[in-house]
Design a protein around this motif. Sequence first.
Motif, mmCIF file in Angstrom:
data_model
loop_
_atom_site.group_PDB
_atom_site.id
_atom_site.type_symbol
_atom_site.label_atom_id
_atom_site.label_comp_id
_atom_site.label_asym_id
_atom_site.label_seq_id
_atom_site.Cartn_x
_atom_site.Cartn_y
_atom_site.Cartn_z
ATOM 1 N N ARG A 90 0.811 -1.209 0.000
ATOM 2 C CA ARG A 90 0.000 0.000 0.000
ATOM 3 C C ARG A 90 0.851 1.268 0.000
ATOM 4 N N THR A 91 1.978 1.259 0.700
ATOM 5 C CA THR A 91 2.766 2.477 0.859
ATOM 6 C C THR A 91 3.854 2.642 -0.192
ATOM 7 N N ASN A 92 4.283 1.526 -0.797
ATOM 8 C CA ASN A 92 5.408 1.636 -1.727
ATOM 9 C C ASN A 92 5.261 0.767 -2.969
ATOM 10 N N GLY A 93 4.116 0.113 -3.130
ATOM 11 C CA GLY A 93 3.884 -0.693 -4.327
ATOM 12 C C GLY A 93 4.713 -1.947 -4.416
ATOM 13 N N ASN A 94 5.269 -2.399 -3.286
ATOM 14 C CA ASN A 94 6.107 -3.601 -3.300
ATOM 15 C C ASN A 94 5.271 -4.864 -3.323
ATOM 16 N N THR A 95 5.820 -5.899 -3.980
ATOM 17 C CA THR A 95 5.208 -7.224 -3.983
ATOM 18 C C THR A 95 6.311 -8.240 -3.749
ATOM 19 N N LEU A 96 6.327 -8.828 -2.570
ATOM 20 C CA LEU A 96 7.364 -9.803 -2.250
ATOM 21 C C LEU A 96 7.189 -11.042 -3.124
ATOM 22 N N GLY A 97 8.298 -11.541 -3.650
ATOM 23 C CA GLY A 97 8.233 -12.664 -4.575
ATOM 24 C C GLY A 97 7.819 -12.251 -5.967
ATOM 25 N N GLY A 98 7.618 -10.943 -6.163
ATOM 26 C CA GLY A 98 7.235 -10.448 -7.479
ATOM 27 C C GLY A 98 5.865 -10.899 -7.938
ATOM 28 N N GLY A 99 5.078 -11.459 -7.023
ATOM 29 C CA GLY A 99 3.773 -11.980 -7.410
ATOM 30 C C GLY A 99 3.847 -13.284 -8.173
ATOM 31 N N GLU A 100 5.054 -13.826 -8.300
ATOM 32 C CA GLU A 100 5.256 -15.051 -9.079
ATOM 33 C C GLU A 100 5.652 -16.242 -8.220
ATOM 34 N N ALA A 101 6.365 -15.984 -7.139
ATOM 35 C CA ALA A 101 6.881 -17.072 -6.306
ATOM 36 C C ALA A 101 6.476 -16.860 -4.855
ATOM 37 N N PRO A 102 6.204 -17.933 -4.131
ATOM 38 C CA PRO A 102 5.890 -17.801 -2.719
ATOM 39 C C PRO A 102 7.135 -17.444 -1.919
ATOM 40 N N VAL A 103 6.935 -16.838 -0.765
ATOM 41 C CA VAL A 103 8.021 -16.577 0.166
ATOM 42 C C VAL A 103 7.991 -17.693 1.202
ATOM 43 N N LEU A 104 9.009 -18.557 1.193
ATOM 44 C CA LEU A 104 9.001 -19.744 2.040
ATOM 45 C C LEU A 104 9.482 -19.426 3.453
ATOM 46 N N THR A 105 8.766 -19.943 4.436
ATOM 47 C CA THR A 105 9.143 -19.774 5.846
ATOM 48 C C THR A 105 9.608 -21.084 6.471
ATOM 49 N N GLY A 106 9.620 -22.160 5.740
ATOM 50 C CA GLY A 106 10.053 -23.462 6.227
ATOM 51 C C GLY A 106 10.280 -24.378 5.031
ATOM 52 N N PRO A 107 10.681 -25.628 5.290
ATOM 53 C CA PRO A 107 10.768 -26.287 6.595
ATOM 54 C C PRO A 107 12.137 -26.111 7.265
ATOM 55 N N ALA A 108 12.086 -26.000 8.585
ATOM 56 C CA ALA A 108 13.294 -25.977 9.393
ATOM 57 C C ALA A 108 13.192 -27.106 10.416
ATOM 58 N N PHE A 109 14.171 -27.999 10.419
ATOM 59 C CA PHE A 109 14.128 -29.136 11.339
ATOM 60 C C PHE A 109 14.679 -28.738 12.705
ATOM 61 N N VAL A 110 13.933 -29.095 13.737
ATOM 62 C CA VAL A 110 14.375 -28.889 15.116
ATOM 63 C C VAL A 110 14.582 -30.266 15.736
ATOM 64 N N THR A 111 15.822 -30.556 16.099
ATOM 65 C CA THR A 111 16.187 -31.850 16.681
ATOM 66 C C THR A 111 16.843 -31.622 18.037
ATOM 67 N N LYS A 112 17.181 -32.700 18.690
ATOM 68 C CA LYS A 112 17.842 -32.572 19.985
ATOM 69 C C LYS A 112 19.183 -31.856 19.842
ATOM 70 N N ALA A 113 19.788 -31.957 18.666
ATOM 71 C CA ALA A 113 21.097 -31.352 18.446
ATOM 72 C C ALA A 113 21.041 -29.829 18.366
ATOM 73 N N ASN A 114 19.903 -29.278 17.900
ATOM 74 C CA ASN A 114 19.845 -27.822 17.726
ATOM 75 C C ASN A 114 18.708 -27.152 18.489
ATOM 76 N N VAL A 115 17.962 -27.929 19.292
ATOM 77 C CA VAL A 115 16.777 -27.380 19.943
ATOM 78 C C VAL A 115 17.108 -26.248 20.910
ATOM 79 N N ALA A 116 18.299 -26.271 21.488
ATOM 80 C CA ALA A 116 18.669 -25.218 22.437
ATOM 81 C C ALA A 116 18.661 -23.843 21.786
ATOM 82 N N SER A 117 18.941 -23.795 20.489
ATOM 83 C CA SER A 117 19.017 -22.507 19.795
ATOM 84 C C SER A 117 17.650 -21.858 19.605
ATOM 85 N N VAL A 118 16.563 -22.642 19.686
ATOM 86 C CA VAL A 118 15.227 -22.071 19.525
ATOM 87 C C VAL A 118 14.426 -22.083 20.817
#
Length: 331
Positions: A294-322
């Motif tokens: 609305r304020t600047n006419g931007n379209t993330l992904g150009g309206g052609e591709a989704p913006v991915l937020t995952g997948p991110a695996f959380v395991t015992k090895a890295n769970v402390a970081s989240v």
Amino acid sequence: MKTPPPSPAHTSVAALTAAVCLLLAGCSAVGGTDDASGAATAGGARLKVALITHGGEGDAFWELVQKGAQVAAAKDDIDLTYAADDDPAGQAGLMRDAIRQKVDGIAVTLAKPTAMAGPVAEARAAGIPVVGLNSGIDDWKPAGLIEYFGQDESVAGRAVGDKLDDLGAGHALCVIHERGNVALEARCAGVKKAFGGETENLYVDGTDMDAVTATIEARLSQNPDIDEVVTNGAQFGLAAVKSVDQSRSKAHIATFDLNKDLVKAVQDGDVQFAVDQQPYLQGYLAVDSLWLHRTNGNTLGGGEAPVLTGPAFVTKANVASVAKFAANGTR
């Protein structure tokens, strides 16, 4: 995913408290910005944005989505309303309400794309930009949405299938808690496609956690060859832990989605891993993207591709970081 979100009631988040705002660079004590860029409409009126999801009662997953959306709204000085209904007709009605209220933008989930096609078309006809999040990665573009934020569920499912192969699993039970939800079906289909062992789907009533636990327990008792239970939500993963204990099964548990209780289960070894699609990020990006559009006419992904937020695996090895972020209620 346990405090019930307001469904289908609307929750106004026009302004957050000063404490929340202090977390945000450039945010004033009442949720505005330090400059005039937040005033996006003619005459300096605040943008009105509606976030409309298919979230059901008792599903804390959607609280994470809302928190992200609220922080973006505070930063951008947006008047944000949230509404949810797990019935597709009800969700469609909520979107039509937002159109009648002449909002400046709508963020919506497309768990049942057919039911939402009409309201999306009505919003477009009214000149209201619509973005998608969480569900509908295969449907947002044909439906006419300008952007999409979420996880490619088929890719995520295949990644889980590959991981099960690495772990030496042989028979996976994929638990679907909402029949007909395209995202959940795509996940389990992805698991089946990539996993070298056997995959079977089990449909449960996601609105009744006792029934979920009992149904999984019964299936594990019937077939002791099942050595992996894959659920589609953090609370269902925790229910599966009970099911395994009560059935005396030797099955391991993996799940899609994350919350602070599930983090502890991963730390304790009760759950092998979780797939985090980062719902807080989905809510934040959906609302912020409408402000940018609305304020600047931007379209993330150009309206052609989704913006991915995952997948991110959380395991015992890295769970402390989240873990610390989960404790804050943002992961």
